[in-house]
Design a protein around this motif. Structure first.
Motif, mmCIF file in Angstrom:
data_model
loop_
_atom_site.group_PDB
_atom_site.id
_atom_site.type_symbol
_atom_site.label_atom_id
_atom_site.label_comp_id
_atom_site.label_asym_id
_atom_site.label_seq_id
_atom_site.Cartn_x
_atom_site.Cartn_y
_atom_site.Cartn_z
ATOM 1 N N LEU A 79 0.837 -1.205 0.000
ATOM 2 C CA LEU A 79 0.000 0.000 0.000
ATOM 3 C C LEU A 79 0.865 1.246 0.000
ATOM 4 O O LEU A 79 0.525 2.253 -0.640
ATOM 5 N N GLU A 80 1.991 1.180 0.709
ATOM 6 C CA GLU A 80 2.933 2.304 0.708
ATOM 7 C C GLU A 80 3.553 2.454 -0.683
ATOM 8 O O GLU A 80 3.632 3.564 -1.222
ATOM 9 N N LYS A 81 3.964 1.333 -1.265
ATOM 10 C CA LYS A 81 4.566 1.355 -2.604
ATOM 11 C C LYS A 81 3.601 1.931 -3.641
ATOM 12 O O LYS A 81 4.010 2.660 -4.545
ATOM 13 N N ASP A 82 2.298 1.618 -3.479
ATOM 14 C CA ASP A 82 1.282 2.110 -4.415
ATOM 15 C C ASP A 82 0.810 3.527 -4.097
ATOM 16 O O ASP A 82 -0.049 4.067 -4.795
ATOM 17 N N GLY A 83 1.351 4.127 -3.023
ATOM 18 C CA GLY A 83 1.068 5.524 -2.729
ATOM 19 C C GLY A 83 -0.179 5.798 -1.910
ATOM 20 O O GLY A 83 -0.610 6.944 -1.819
ATOM 21 N N TYR A 84 -0.764 4.763 -1.276
ATOM 22 C CA TYR A 84 -1.968 4.974 -0.461
ATOM 23 C C TYR A 84 -1.652 5.416 0.966
ATOM 24 O O TYR A 84 -2.443 6.124 1.587
#
Length: 161
Positions: A79-84
């Motif tokens: 989720l961090e990698k996807d920017g959320y």
């Protein structure tokens, strides 16, 4: 043979209810994951974050989700990698990571409210209001039962030592 036909004795009904919890979870994950870009557990984490007034640390989020801190961290990394979300060191405890929404995460959260209603409407379509109230009360009792199970396992382990 249908589930209704299998449940002929109280013990069989207990067995089926207990197994059904896991079967229902697996079915829900399978259906949800097939039609969404985010996994069911990641969606749950994003929803749980809304319950906190300030960004929770991994342990607080884990407690709210009923899982381990490590499990939350594994869910949070993509989720961090996807920017959320972002994972940042806590100002109070440098050993602790806190989970914060990004602008993209806040937007997802706002849009997800309607998606949540859609999911709930579909899942509970065959339930009357009274059945939902009863199911809620029974689910609370099941949560207490799970706590009793943990206490029983702990006592069993202590007795073995």
């Amino acid at each position: 043979m249908t589930y209704e036909e299998m449940g002929t004795t109280l013990q069989w009904k207990k067995n089926l209810l207990f197994a059904g919890i896991f079967i229902q979870e697996n079915l829900l994950h399978t259906v949800f994951d097939r039609y969404n870009t985010m996994s069911c557990k990641q969606w749950l984490l994003m929803s749980v974050l809304k319950a906190f007034d300030t960004p929770p640390d991994l342990s607080a989020a884990a407690k709210a989700m009923g899982c381990s801190r490590q499990n939350v961290k594994q869910l949070a990394r993509p989720l961090e990698k996807d920017g959320y979300i972002t994972l940042e060191r806590s100002a109070e405890d440098a050993r602790s990571l806190c989970i914060s929404y990004t602008d993209k995460g806040r937007q997802f959260s706002r849009e997800n409210t309607a998606r949540g209603r859609f999911v709930h409407d579909a899942v509970f379509r065959e339930f009357s209001e009274d059945e939902i109230e009863n199911y809620f009360a029974l689910s609370v009792k099941m949560m207490h039962g799970i706590r009793h199970l943990e206490e029983a396992f702990q006592k069993e382990m202590e007795e073995k030592e």
